[in-house]
Design a protein around this motif. Structure first.
Motif, mmCIF file in Angstrom:
data_model
loop_
_atom_site.group_PDB
_atom_site.id
_atom_site.type_symbol
_atom_site.label_atom_id
_atom_site.label_comp_id
_atom_site.label_asym_id
_atom_site.label_seq_id
_atom_site.Cartn_x
_atom_site.Cartn_y
_atom_site.Cartn_z
ATOM 1 N N ILE A 248 0.777 -1.042 -0.077
ATOM 2 C CA ILE A 248 -0.136 0.062 0.039
ATOM 3 C C ILE A 248 0.837 1.243 0.084
ATOM 4 C CG2 ILE A 248 -1.944 1.310 1.041
ATOM 5 C CD1 ILE A 248 -2.777 -1.285 0.188
ATOM 6 N N ASN A 249 0.691 2.098 -0.716
ATOM 7 C CA ASN A 249 1.282 3.317 -0.878
ATOM 8 C C ASN A 249 0.668 4.599 -0.093
ATOM 9 O OD1 ASN A 249 3.022 5.216 -1.838
ATOM 10 N ND2 ASN A 249 2.088 5.855 -3.746
ATOM 11 N N ASP A 250 0.797 4.918 1.018
ATOM 12 C CA ASP A 250 0.440 5.967 1.734
ATOM 13 C C ASP A 250 1.410 6.439 2.833
ATOM 14 O OD1 ASP A 250 0.077 4.161 3.918
ATOM 15 O OD2 ASP A 250 -2.025 3.844 3.716
ATOM 16 N N ALA A 251 1.017 7.413 3.391
ATOM 17 C CA ALA A 251 2.066 7.929 4.529
ATOM 18 C C ALA A 251 2.364 6.891 5.626
ATOM 19 C CB ALA A 251 1.524 9.375 5.069
ATOM 20 N N ARG A 252 1.482 6.293 6.202
ATOM 21 C CA ARG A 252 1.698 5.298 7.346
ATOM 22 C C ARG A 252 2.816 4.214 6.737
ATOM 23 N NH1 ARG A 252 0.123 0.475 8.675
ATOM 24 N NH2 ARG A 252 -1.283 0.512 7.125
ATOM 25 N N THR A 253 2.569 3.558 5.449
ATOM 26 C CA THR A 253 3.406 2.600 5.139
ATOM 27 C C THR A 253 4.730 3.032 4.681
ATOM 28 O OG1 THR A 253 2.259 2.779 2.919
ATOM 29 C CG2 THR A 253 1.427 1.277 4.445
ATOM 30 N N ALA A 254 4.739 4.237 3.968
ATOM 31 C CA ALA A 254 6.012 4.884 3.499
ATOM 32 C C ALA A 254 7.022 5.063 4.913
ATOM 33 C CB ALA A 254 5.854 6.003 3.018
ATOM 34 N N TYR A 255 6.268 5.608 5.880
ATOM 35 C CA TYR A 255 7.227 5.794 7.221
ATOM 36 C C TYR A 255 7.740 4.272 7.558
ATOM 37 C CZ TYR A 255 8.137 8.013 11.677
ATOM 38 O OH TYR A 255 8.790 8.436 12.617
ATOM 39 N N ALA A 256 6.814 3.552 7.560
ATOM 40 C CA ALA A 256 7.001 2.243 8.094
ATOM 41 C C ALA A 256 8.293 1.521 7.250
ATOM 42 C CB ALA A 256 6.107 1.112 8.095
ATOM 43 N N ALA A 257 8.259 1.842 5.846
ATOM 44 C CA ALA A 257 9.280 1.013 4.967
ATOM 45 C C ALA A 257 10.493 1.767 5.358
ATOM 46 C CB ALA A 257 8.728 1.449 3.506
ATOM 47 N N LEU A 280 8.632 11.125 0.782
ATOM 48 C CA LEU A 280 8.093 11.771 2.045
ATOM 49 C C LEU A 280 7.921 11.406 3.457
ATOM 50 C CD1 LEU A 280 5.099 13.776 0.061
ATOM 51 C CD2 LEU A 280 7.308 14.715 0.753
ATOM 52 N N GLY A 281 7.903 9.839 3.132
ATOM 53 C CA GLY A 281 7.732 8.977 4.323
ATOM 54 C C GLY A 281 9.540 8.815 4.882
ATOM 55 N N VAL A 282 10.443 8.772 4.058
ATOM 56 C CA VAL A 282 11.676 8.852 4.522
ATOM 57 C C VAL A 282 11.925 10.298 5.169
ATOM 58 C CG1 VAL A 282 14.164 8.889 3.724
ATOM 59 C CG2 VAL A 282 12.566 7.299 2.688
ATOM 60 N N LEU A 283 11.582 11.330 4.754
ATOM 61 C CA LEU A 283 11.854 12.747 5.175
ATOM 62 C C LEU A 283 11.149 12.911 6.362
ATOM 63 C CD1 LEU A 283 11.464 14.847 2.026
ATOM 64 C CD2 LEU A 283 13.539 14.167 3.113
ATOM 65 N N ALA A 284 10.057 12.206 6.738
ATOM 66 C CA ALA A 284 9.369 12.468 7.793
ATOM 67 C C ALA A 284 10.205 11.318 8.818
ATOM 68 C CB ALA A 284 7.756 11.749 7.879
ATOM 69 N N TYR A 285 10.512 10.267 8.734
ATOM 70 C CA TYR A 285 11.290 9.664 9.536
ATOM 71 C C TYR A 285 12.701 9.995 9.995
ATOM 72 C CZ TYR A 285 13.861 5.411 11.519
ATOM 73 O OH TYR A 285 14.604 4.687 12.314
ATOM 74 N N ALA A 286 13.279 10.651 8.884
ATOM 75 C CA ALA A 286 14.571 11.512 9.190
ATOM 76 C C ALA A 286 14.320 12.274 10.128
ATOM 77 C CB ALA A 286 15.284 11.687 7.940
ATOM 78 N N ARG A 287 13.181 13.260 10.131
ATOM 79 C CA ARG A 287 12.975 14.766 11.018
ATOM 80 C C ARG A 287 12.833 13.969 12.199
ATOM 81 N NH1 ARG A 287 8.535 15.710 8.587
ATOM 82 N NH2 ARG A 287 7.421 14.857 9.902
#
Length: 374
Positions: A248-257, A280-287
């Protein structure tokens, strides 16, 4: 005259005009003098008549006045994923002024793994449309086969690329190369890849070389392989590049990946993503974890959606809106041809006559790529 008894024919007779004239007042106002149209609409409003019966009109013209867009996502995805929003905006733009509506037909990602042929036939068969745009499905997908069986004009967008049907898309393998080259030029050698759905059947986590080679979602496979090609040319063997996927391609799964990839490989200095939402998920995790971008981690995306460009993401920009418009115009042409040449209706979608339109992409340099700080 009562509201219930008013019909196009009875209204025309009462006003002393033809049924075509009444119909034109609603459907082709440019064919009437303004005063005539106003007189017809005023009389209709006084009698509660709202216009020609669309069911009767479709039976008479053999046109539904709508085109179907088959999505292998939940319906909400069409309004939340910005690449899909842009694509549908392009399709809507293509239908402007043509009195044509869009019918969204969501198969849903959870039915794509092993879709039920009967469900696919029912969902596609019940759609009252003049043709279909099939938006990014796997080769051999049951919903695509159900669309074929309808015998209506069809345009495939993105994938499958080799269906023999009219096609609109991009060269995904070549398009990802500038993003990969940007990382190579910045001297990165410890790179990971995040990708969305590679298989019809659900796969979340690390992707093996064998799983990548067998992936039946062509778009994502081509992007990953295209990046690995560039890295291999730079002396980075494919087995040295970890790949993680999410169905699934959404903010939650991108962050988890991003969390899975970077926790398993803290040595990485760059992450190449096959969608902007993943980036954007990577950027959120990095932040959230105090990782400076691009000083400690470089990130690239793919799509060129507005939120990604707004934060300065280095990304491949594909013309999602133009892609939707191209698919809409191509389908409209096929529908018109089928209507004007009914004897050749089936022939209009044969592979030897199928048009193909491959759109160009570009690379937005952005601010998220820099040499590794080691």
């Amino acid at each position: 005259m009562s509201t219930r008894s008013t019909t196009l024919a009875s209204l025309a007779a009462e006003l002393g005009v033809s049924r075509t004239t009444v119909s034109n007042a609603y459907n082709r106002p440019d064919q009437l003098a303004p005063a005539t149209r106003e007189r017809i609409l005023a009389a209709a409003a006084a009698r509660g008549y709202t216009g020609p019966d669309p069911t009767a009109r479709s039976l008479r013209t053999r046109r539904q006045g709508s085109v179907g867009v088959l999505l292998t996502e939940h319906l909400s995805y069409a309004f939340e994923d910005m690449a899909s929003v842009d694509f549908l905006a392009g399709m809507a733009e293509a239908s402007a002024g043509a009195s044509t509506t869009l019918t969204l037909i969501p198969a849903g990602p959870d039915t794509v793994g092993a879709p039920d042929d009967a469900h696919a036939a029912q969902l596609v068969g019940s759609a009252a449309v003049d043709g279909f745009v099939v938006y990014s499905v796997a080769a051999g997908d049951a919903y695509l086969e159900a669309v074929r069986r309808r015998g209506l004009p069809v345009v495939v967008c993105d994938q499958p690329t080799d269906s023999g049907l009219p096609f609109v898309g991009i060269d995904d393998r070549a398009a990802i190369a500038p993003a990969a080259r940007a990382l190579v030029r910045a001297s990165h050698t410890r790179i990971g890849i995040l990708a969305i759905r590679l298989h019809r059947e659900r796969l979340d986590g690390v992707v093996s070389p064998e799983q990548l080679a067998e992936a039946d979602m062509h778009v994502q496979r081509s992007r990953v392989v295209g990046a690995l090609d560039v890295f291999a040319d730079a002396g980075l063997p494919p087995e040295s590049i970890p790949v993680v996927t999410r169905h699934i391609n959404d903010a939650r799964t991108a962050y988890a990946a991003a969390e899975e990839l970077l926790n398993a490989h803290p040595e990485l200095t760059a992450v190449l993503c096959t969608t902007d939402s993943m980036a954007l998920g990577v950027l959120a995790y990095a932040r959230d974890h105090g990782i400076a971008v691009p000083e400690q981690l470089s990130v690239t995306g793919f799509d060129g959606i507005a939120p990604a460009l707004a934060v300065g993401l280095s990304t491949v920009v594909q013309p999602n809106k133009a892609k939707g418009a191209a698919a809409g115009h191509m389908l409209a042409d096929l529908i018109d041809r089928a209507a004007s040449e009914p004897a050749r209706r089936a022939a209009s979608v044969k592979s030897e006559e199928s048009p193909r339109k491959v759109l160009r992409t570009s690379f937005h340099e952005g601010r998220t790529v820099a040499p590794p700080n080691v």
